[in-house]
Motif scaffolding. Structure first.
Motif, PDB file in Angstrom:
ATOM      1  N   GLN A 214       4.862  -4.821 -10.650  1.00  0.00           N
ATOM      2  CA  GLN A 214       3.560  -4.155 -10.590  1.00  0.00           C
ATOM      3  C   GLN A 214       3.696  -2.686 -11.008  1.00  0.00           C
ATOM      4  OE1 GLN A 214       1.777  -3.908  -6.682  1.00  0.00           O
ATOM      5  NE2 GLN A 214      -0.281  -3.739  -7.538  1.00  0.00           N
TER       6      GLN A 214
ATOM      7  N   THR B 211      -5.693  -3.135  -4.589  1.00  0.00           N
ATOM      8  CA  THR B 211      -5.939  -1.972  -5.435  1.00  0.00           C
ATOM      9  C   THR B 211      -7.398  -1.559  -5.314  1.00  0.00           C
ATOM     10  OG1 THR B 211      -4.228  -2.657  -6.981  1.00  0.00           O
ATOM     11  CG2 THR B 211      -5.860  -1.088  -7.805  1.00  0.00           C
TER      12      THR B 211
ATOM     13  N   TYR C 178       1.106  -1.389  -2.000  1.00  0.00           N
ATOM     14  CA  TYR C 178       2.085  -2.445  -2.263  1.00  0.00           C
ATOM     15  C   TYR C 178       3.069  -2.524  -1.102  1.00  0.00           C
ATOM     16  CZ  TYR C 178       5.214   1.341  -3.787  1.00  0.00           C
ATOM     17  OH  TYR C 178       5.996   2.475  -3.837  1.00  0.00           O
TER      18      TYR C 178
ATOM     19  N   ASN D  84      -2.151  -6.757 -12.524  1.00  0.00           N
ATOM     20  CA  ASN D  84      -3.000  -5.783 -11.850  1.00  0.00           C
ATOM     21  C   ASN D  84      -3.360  -4.592 -12.741  1.00  0.00           C
ATOM     22  OD1 ASN D  84      -2.694  -3.557  -8.994  1.00  0.00           O
ATOM     23  ND2 ASN D  84      -4.493  -4.676  -9.636  1.00  0.00           N
TER      24      ASN D  84
ATOM     25  N   TYR E 290      -3.307   2.054  -5.429  1.00  0.00           N
ATOM     26  CA  TYR E 290      -2.800   0.707  -5.163  1.00  0.00           C
ATOM     27  C   TYR E 290      -1.790   0.715  -4.024  1.00  0.00           C
ATOM     28  CZ  TYR E 290       1.701   0.920  -7.792  1.00  0.00           C
ATOM     29  OH  TYR E 290       2.977   1.201  -8.226  1.00  0.00           O
TER      30      TYR E 290
ATOM     31  N   PRO F 157       0.897  -8.881  -9.176  1.00  0.00           N
ATOM     32  CA  PRO F 157       1.796  -7.846  -9.680  1.00  0.00           C
ATOM     33  C   PRO F 157       1.841  -7.752 -11.204  1.00  0.00           C
ATOM     34  CG  PRO F 157       2.898  -9.129  -7.994  1.00  0.00           C
ATOM     35  CD  PRO F 157       1.577  -9.788  -8.255  1.00  0.00           C
ATOM     36  N   ASP F 158       1.844  -8.895 -11.877  1.00  0.00           N
ATOM     37  CA  ASP F 158       2.019  -8.889 -13.330  1.00  0.00           C
ATOM     38  C   ASP F 158       0.762  -8.491 -14.101  1.00  0.00           C
ATOM     39  OD1 ASP F 158       4.745  -9.753 -13.228  1.00  0.00           O
ATOM     40  OD2 ASP F 158       4.030 -11.771 -12.772  1.00  0.00           O
TER      41      ASP F 158
ATOM     42  N   ARG G 149      -1.137  -6.623  -0.847  1.00  0.00           N
ATOM     43  CA  ARG G 149      -1.202  -5.977  -2.162  1.00  0.00           C
ATOM     44  C   ARG G 149      -2.669  -5.861  -2.586  1.00  0.00           C
ATOM     45  NH1 ARG G 149       3.087  -5.756  -5.262  1.00  0.00           N
ATOM     46  NH2 ARG G 149       4.003  -7.602  -4.306  1.00  0.00           N
TER      47      ARG G 149
ATOM     48  N   CYS H 288       6.834  -5.957  -6.463  1.00  0.00           N
ATOM     49  CA  CYS H 288       6.423  -4.545  -6.455  1.00  0.00           C
ATOM     50  C   CYS H 288       6.997  -3.803  -7.654  1.00  0.00           C
ATOM     51  CB  CYS H 288       6.836  -3.886  -5.145  1.00  0.00           C
ATOM     52  SG  CYS H 288       6.021  -4.634  -3.715  1.00  0.00           S
TER      53      CYS H 288
END
Length: 156
Positions: free
Chosen positions: A47, A121, A36, A142, A34, A139-140, A119, A44
């Protein structure tokens, strides 16, 4: 953005201790890579902490988690210690992997245009092929989204 079904670009980047880490080191293992924008920023941090909290589930599946940003080794060391991050953070100040994975993008914030890390992944299979791309990763969610995908649940 690189697409699923393509070969993942190789790289050698330093971890938070200055040790070189290569994607080739993970041959035969699934990797969640990932990208960021920056250590110690709100999104970040959320995440990274979500991946930290899900770490036992990733470890149980034999999946490596690697975070990459353009921050320095020292910044990564401080970030990992402060947040208790058990997975690898790799420093890419020269933007080698960031550009190879096509995540260096133009961003607009309050009308100001600048370049930064989008961002994103990637899930890379045991043979070094990209299996799945999570563009504009949230972020919350992923870490949970990737786990759900690994378990065969559909993802948009």
């Amino acid at each position: 953005m690189l697409q699923a079904g393509t070969k993942a670009p190789g790289f050698i980047l330093n971890d938070k201790e200055g040790n070189p880490v290569s994607l080739a080191d993970f041959a035969g293992k699934k990797v969640v890579l990932y990208f960021y924008p920056r250590d110690n920023t709100p999104g970040c941090t959320r995440q990274a902490c979500a991946f930290r909290d899900a770490w036992p589930e990733y470890e149980g599946r034999g999946v490596a988690v690697i975070g990459v940003s353009k921050d320095s080794e020292r910044s990564h060391r401080n970030f990992a210690e402060k947040q208790g991050l058990p997975f690898l953070l790799l420093a890419d100040p020269a933007l080698e992997a960031i550009q190879a994975y096509d995540v260096w993008k133009e961003k607009k914030l309050y009308g100001k245009v600048s370049m930064g890390v989008a961002r994103t992944t990637y899930v890379i299979d045991e043979n070094g092929m990209i299996e799945k791309v999570f563009e504009k990763a949230k972020p919350d969610t992923n870490a949970a989204d990737v786990l759900a995908w690994l378990d065969g649940e559909p993802h948009p």
